[in-house]
Design a protein around this motif. Structure first.
Motif, mmCIF file in Angstrom:
data_model
loop_
_atom_site.group_PDB
_atom_site.id
_atom_site.type_symbol
_atom_site.label_atom_id
_atom_site.label_comp_id
_atom_site.label_asym_id
_atom_site.label_seq_id
_atom_site.Cartn_x
_atom_site.Cartn_y
_atom_site.Cartn_z
ATOM 1 N N PRO A 51 0.811 -1.224 0.000
ATOM 2 C CA PRO A 51 0.000 0.000 0.000
ATOM 3 C C PRO A 51 0.839 1.268 0.000
ATOM 4 C CG PRO A 51 -0.709 -1.483 1.756
ATOM 5 C CD PRO A 51 0.524 -2.060 1.161
ATOM 6 N N ILE A 52 1.964 1.242 0.705
ATOM 7 C CA ILE A 52 2.814 2.429 0.764
ATOM 8 C C ILE A 52 3.470 2.686 -0.583
ATOM 9 C CG2 ILE A 52 4.806 3.455 1.933
ATOM 10 C CD1 ILE A 52 4.120 1.647 4.340
ATOM 11 N N VAL A 53 3.960 1.626 -1.217
ATOM 12 C CA VAL A 53 4.614 1.781 -2.524
ATOM 13 C C VAL A 53 3.612 2.219 -3.586
ATOM 14 C CG1 VAL A 53 5.820 0.526 -4.348
ATOM 15 C CG2 VAL A 53 6.469 0.171 -1.966
ATOM 16 N N ALA A 57 3.657 5.594 -5.728
ATOM 17 C CA ALA A 57 3.695 5.573 -7.188
ATOM 18 C C ALA A 57 2.582 6.423 -7.782
ATOM 19 C CB ALA A 57 3.588 4.136 -7.688
ATOM 20 N N ILE A 58 1.402 6.359 -7.165
ATOM 21 C CA ILE A 58 0.281 7.155 -7.668
ATOM 22 C C ILE A 58 0.553 8.645 -7.512
ATOM 23 C CG2 ILE A 58 -2.142 7.761 -7.194
ATOM 24 C CD1 ILE A 58 -2.595 4.785 -6.558
ATOM 25 N N SER A 59 1.172 9.018 -6.402
ATOM 26 C CA SER A 59 1.407 10.440 -6.130
ATOM 27 C C SER A 59 2.788 10.916 -6.589
ATOM 28 C CB SER A 59 1.238 10.712 -4.634
ATOM 29 O OG SER A 59 2.204 9.992 -3.895
ATOM 30 N N ASN A 60 3.530 10.074 -7.298
ATOM 31 C CA ASN A 60 4.885 10.395 -7.749
ATOM 32 C C ASN A 60 5.777 10.834 -6.599
ATOM 33 O OD1 ASN A 60 4.473 9.772 -10.442
ATOM 34 N ND2 ASN A 60 3.685 11.818 -10.898
ATOM 35 N N ASN A 61 5.642 10.173 -5.465
ATOM 36 C CA ASN A 61 6.425 10.484 -4.280
ATOM 37 C C ASN A 61 7.470 9.378 -4.112
ATOM 38 O OD1 ASN A 61 7.404 11.145 -1.778
ATOM 39 N ND2 ASN A 61 5.394 11.487 -0.854
ATOM 40 N N TYR A 62 8.669 9.614 -4.655
ATOM 41 C CA TYR A 62 9.702 8.584 -4.650
ATOM 42 C C TYR A 62 10.237 8.264 -3.252
ATOM 43 C CZ TYR A 62 9.372 9.222 -9.628
ATOM 44 O OH TYR A 62 8.898 9.301 -10.905
ATOM 45 N N ILE A 66 10.427 4.469 -1.550
ATOM 46 C CA ILE A 66 11.621 3.907 -0.913
ATOM 47 C C ILE A 66 11.305 3.511 0.525
ATOM 48 C CG2 ILE A 66 13.953 4.468 -0.120
ATOM 49 C CD1 ILE A 66 14.178 6.249 -2.657
ATOM 50 N N PHE A 67 10.545 4.354 1.226
ATOM 51 C CA PHE A 67 10.143 4.041 2.601
ATOM 52 C C PHE A 67 9.329 2.750 2.635
ATOM 53 C CE2 PHE A 67 7.051 4.571 6.108
ATOM 54 C CZ PHE A 67 7.941 4.536 7.162
ATOM 55 N N GLY A 68 8.441 2.553 1.673
ATOM 56 C CA GLY A 68 7.650 1.328 1.615
ATOM 57 C C GLY A 68 8.516 0.096 1.435
ATOM 58 N N VAL A 69 9.513 0.203 0.576
ATOM 59 C CA VAL A 69 10.432 -0.925 0.372
ATOM 60 C C VAL A 69 11.211 -1.210 1.654
ATOM 61 C CG1 VAL A 69 12.485 -1.676 -0.899
ATOM 62 C CG2 VAL A 69 10.603 -0.565 -2.110
#
Length: 89
Positions: A51-53, A57-62, A66-69
């Motif tokens: 969900p975080i990734v 990705a939807i919000s173009n927040n790289y 990275i935090f999700g990974v």
């Protein structure tokens, strides 16, 4: 520095109460430690990270991606998990 809004404060309080509750039930013996297989740990990491990734990705927040990974990897590397004690055991 920006101020916190009411929703952020409520979310922070809920997280703090959940952590205190978890500590309480572990001390009372209602949660017991369990070791999961590698497949189960990979699944837990994917479920935590997805969900975080996707949101990143939807919000173009790289950095969020990275935090999700990192969260997924931390879930995979965690050795001691807890589950509720089953009655009769």
């Amino acid at each position: 520095m920006e101020y916190f809004n009411l929703l952020q404060i409520i979310l922070l309080l809920v997280i703090i109460l959940a952590l205190i509750g978890q500590l309480y039930v572990v001390q009372k013996g209602m949660l017991v430690p369990v070791n999961y297989t590698n497949k189960q740990k990979v699944l837990a990491g994917v479920v935590a990270a997805a969900p975080i990734v996707v949101w990143g990705a939807i919000s173009n927040n790289y950095p969020l991606m990275i935090f999700g990974v990192v969260i997924g990897f931390a879930c995979y590397k965690k050795n001691i998990w807890y589950k509720f004690k089953v009655k009769g055991s």
